[in-house]
Scaffold this motif. Structure first.
Motif, PDB file in Angstrom:
ATOM      1  N   ARG A 214      52.634  44.009  25.705  1.00  0.00           N
ATOM      2  CA  ARG A 214      52.478  45.378  26.224  1.00  0.00           C
ATOM      3  C   ARG A 214      52.139  46.325  25.079  1.00  0.00           C
ATOM      4  O   ARG A 214      51.260  47.184  25.201  1.00  0.00           O
ATOM      5  N   GLU A 215      52.824  46.163  23.948  1.00  0.00           N
ATOM      6  CA  GLU A 215      52.550  47.004  22.780  1.00  0.00           C
ATOM      7  C   GLU A 215      51.150  46.740  22.230  1.00  0.00           C
ATOM      8  O   GLU A 215      50.431  47.683  21.879  1.00  0.00           O
ATOM      9  N   ARG A 216      50.753  45.470  22.164  1.00  0.00           N
ATOM     10  CA  ARG A 216      49.405  45.125  21.683  1.00  0.00           C
ATOM     11  C   ARG A 216      48.352  45.691  22.629  1.00  0.00           C
ATOM     12  O   ARG A 216      47.334  46.232  22.201  1.00  0.00           O
ATOM     13  N   HIS A 217      48.594  45.570  23.938  1.00  0.00           N
ATOM     14  CA  HIS A 217      47.673  46.104  24.933  1.00  0.00           C
ATOM     15  C   HIS A 217      47.501  47.616  24.738  1.00  0.00           C
ATOM     16  O   HIS A 217      46.376  48.121  24.698  1.00  0.00           O
ATOM     17  N   ALA A 218      48.600  48.333  24.607  1.00  0.00           N
ATOM     18  CA  ALA A 218      48.534  49.785  24.425  1.00  0.00           C
ATOM     19  C   ALA A 218      47.771  50.138  23.155  1.00  0.00           C
ATOM     20  O   ALA A 218      46.905  51.025  23.161  1.00  0.00           O
ATOM     21  N   ARG A 219      48.063  49.447  22.061  1.00  0.00           N
ATOM     22  CA  ARG A 219      47.391  49.742  20.789  1.00  0.00           C
ATOM     23  C   ARG A 219      45.896  49.493  20.882  1.00  0.00           C
ATOM     24  O   ARG A 219      45.081  50.352  20.534  1.00  0.00           O
ATOM     25  N   ILE A 220      45.505  48.322  21.382  1.00  0.00           N
ATOM     26  CA  ILE A 220      44.085  47.962  21.453  1.00  0.00           C
ATOM     27  C   ILE A 220      43.332  48.929  22.356  1.00  0.00           C
ATOM     28  O   ILE A 220      42.267  49.437  22.000  1.00  0.00           O
ATOM     29  N   HIS A 221      43.873  49.206  23.522  1.00  0.00           N
ATOM     30  CA  HIS A 221      43.166  50.068  24.467  1.00  0.00           C
ATOM     31  C   HIS A 221      43.196  51.535  24.030  1.00  0.00           C
ATOM     32  O   HIS A 221      42.196  52.242  24.190  1.00  0.00           O
ATOM     33  N   ASP A 222      44.298  51.991  23.452  1.00  0.00           N
ATOM     34  CA  ASP A 222      44.347  53.376  22.948  1.00  0.00           C
ATOM     35  C   ASP A 222      43.344  53.584  21.817  1.00  0.00           C
ATOM     36  O   ASP A 222      42.648  54.609  21.766  1.00  0.00           O
ATOM     37  N   GLU A 223      43.233  52.605  20.917  1.00  0.00           N
ATOM     38  CA  GLU A 223      42.262  52.708  19.821  1.00  0.00           C
ATOM     39  C   GLU A 223      40.839  52.711  20.367  1.00  0.00           C
ATOM     40  O   GLU A 223      39.987  53.472  19.895  1.00  0.00           O
ATOM     41  N   ALA A 224      40.571  51.883  21.369  1.00  0.00           N
ATOM     42  CA  ALA A 224      39.229  51.819  21.959  1.00  0.00           C
ATOM     43  C   ALA A 224      38.867  53.132  22.646  1.00  0.00           C
ATOM     44  O   ALA A 224      37.738  53.619  22.522  1.00  0.00           O
ATOM     45  N   ILE A 225      39.814  53.716  23.343  1.00  0.00           N
ATOM     46  CA  ILE A 225      39.575  54.992  24.019  1.00  0.00           C
ATOM     47  C   ILE A 225      39.300  56.091  22.996  1.00  0.00           C
ATOM     48  O   ILE A 225      38.372  56.884  23.164  1.00  0.00           O
ATOM     49  N   ALA A 226      40.073  56.121  21.928  1.00  0.00           N
ATOM     50  CA  ALA A 226      39.863  57.131  20.882  1.00  0.00           C
ATOM     51  C   ALA A 226      38.482  56.976  20.248  1.00  0.00           C
ATOM     52  O   ALA A 226      37.772  57.975  20.041  1.00  0.00           O
ATOM     53  N   ARG A 227      38.063  55.740  19.941  1.00  0.00           N
ATOM     54  CA  ARG A 227      36.733  55.505  19.359  1.00  0.00           C
ATOM     55  C   ARG A 227      35.645  55.941  20.333  1.00  0.00           C
ATOM     56  O   ARG A 227      34.666  56.587  19.946  1.00  0.00           O
ATOM     57  N   ALA A 228      35.803  55.592  21.591  1.00  0.00           N
ATOM     58  CA  ALA A 228      34.794  55.929  22.599  1.00  0.00           C
ATOM     59  C   ALA A 228      34.674  57.436  22.767  1.00  0.00           C
ATOM     60  O   ALA A 228      33.555  57.974  22.847  1.00  0.00           O
ATOM     61  N   LYS A 229      35.788  58.136  22.816  1.00  0.00           N
ATOM     62  CA  LYS A 229      35.751  59.594  22.949  1.00  0.00           C
ATOM     63  C   LYS A 229      35.084  60.229  21.735  1.00  0.00           C
ATOM     64  O   LYS A 229      34.350  61.208  21.864  1.00  0.00           O
ATOM     65  N   ALA A 230      35.326  59.667  20.553  1.00  0.00           N
ATOM     66  CA  ALA A 230      34.692  60.177  19.340  1.00  0.00           C
ATOM     67  C   ALA A 230      33.174  59.992  19.396  1.00  0.00           C
ATOM     68  O   ALA A 230      32.434  60.749  18.768  1.00  0.00           O
ATOM     69  N   GLN A 231      32.716  59.006  20.169  1.00  0.00           N
ATOM     70  CA  GLN A 231      31.283  58.756  20.335  1.00  0.00           C
ATOM     71  C   GLN A 231      30.700  59.546  21.505  1.00  0.00           C
ATOM     72  O   GLN A 231      29.549  59.377  21.853  1.00  0.00           O
TER      73      GLN A 231
END
Length: 109
Positions: free
Chosen positions: A76-93
């Motif tokens: 659950r923690e890995r899922h949150a980290r991976i998806h939160d990082e992906a969302i942040a990168r995508a929003k930055a783009q």
């Protein structure tokens, strides 16, 4: 080494908004379940190989009722980290959730 075919996957970091696509979701979930290392972008993979990964990811999710809330704490923690990082990168783009799939949303802005 052979050049990648025109049907080969571009890799999650070269995909639309850094992988905010169906294939990108498969890859991120494969990272969560440890099916591939987080360094694997799947660049150059064939559709058949992506489909095999999809099947593995689907089987892993089935073991947890298809819900992140049913994952054990480490996953659950890995899922949150991976998806939160992906969302942040995508929003930055410049990614805006929903605009790439719902044309009416873009018209209403």
């Amino acid at each position: 080494m052979n050049a990648p075919s025109r049907h080969a996957y571009v890799g999650i970091h070269n995909d639309l908004h850094g992988g905010m696509t169906t294939i990108g979701g498969i890859i991120k979930d494969a990272w969560v379940f440890g099916l591939i290392p987080e360094t694997e972008t799947c660049e150059g993979w064939t559709p058949a190989r992506i489909q095999m990964l999809h099947d593995q990811v689907a089987a892993a999710w089935d073991q947890h009722g298809l819900l992140a809330s049913r994952l054990p704490p480490d996953l659950r923690e890995r899922h949150a980290r991976i998806h939160d990082e992906a969302i942040a990168r995508a929003k930055a783009q410049g990614w805006v959730p929903g605009m790439d799939v719902d044309g009416t949303m873009a018209q209403s802005l």
